[in-house]
Design a protein around this motif. Structure first.
Motif: not given
Length: 167
Positions: A26-29, A102-103, A106-108
């Protein structure tokens, strides 16, 4: 304690790996795994987190009572702080944030930091255990044989003895 420590360690490993799969999918940045196994990894990761919470509560209670002296070692304290950050931020996240891309929350970001810290803390913790007791200590940690006093039914008596000694 060994039983609780071992079960907590297995769930931390499972949470860390499932978190890696969630991140990759889902992220992988900062990179993705070449493959991510099929499955609903967000739900799996959350379920492991709930199980970890159930085990972490008595583990932390032990750490701040009978195991208080062990918290003087930075590796033990760092591991508990990383666990608290990862679990606390994980409980504050919304499940659909990652699925919706929605990446930016702050909590993530704190959860990712907790994930990195828990990986580092476990490596340092194992390294410190190797330094202090070598392979015999690590072997005793992964031993599945039960010794007297290992069962949860023995814990109340151990706590009573601890408090009677005035610690």
């Amino acid at each position: 304690m060994r039983l609780l420590h071992g079960a907590t360690a297995l769930l931390v490993l499972a949470a860390w790996l499932s978190g890696l799969f969630v991140y990759s999918r889902y992220d992988g940045r900062w990179g993705r795994l070449p493959f991510t196994p099929a499955g609903d990894w967000i739900d799996i990761h959350g379920l492991i987190g709930v199980g970890l919470l159930v085990l972490a509560l008595p583990f932390v209670a032990y750490a701040f009572s009978l195991g208080r002296a062990r918290l003087r070692r930075a590796t033990n304290s760092l591991t508990l702080v990383a666990l608290a950050l990862a679990m606390g931020s994980g409980k504050l996240m919304q499940e659909d944030w990652l699925e919706d891309g929605q990446l930016h929350h702050l909590v993530y970001g704190l959860h990712l930091l907790g994930w990195l810290l828990i990986g580092l803390a476990v490596l340092v913790h194992v390294g410190d255990s190797l330094r202090l007791g070598g392979w015999p200590l690590l072997n005793s940690m992964v031993s599945t044989s039960l010794r007297p006093g290992d069962l949860p039914g023995d814990w109340p008596q151990q706590v009573r003895r601890f408090w009677k000694r005035g610690r």
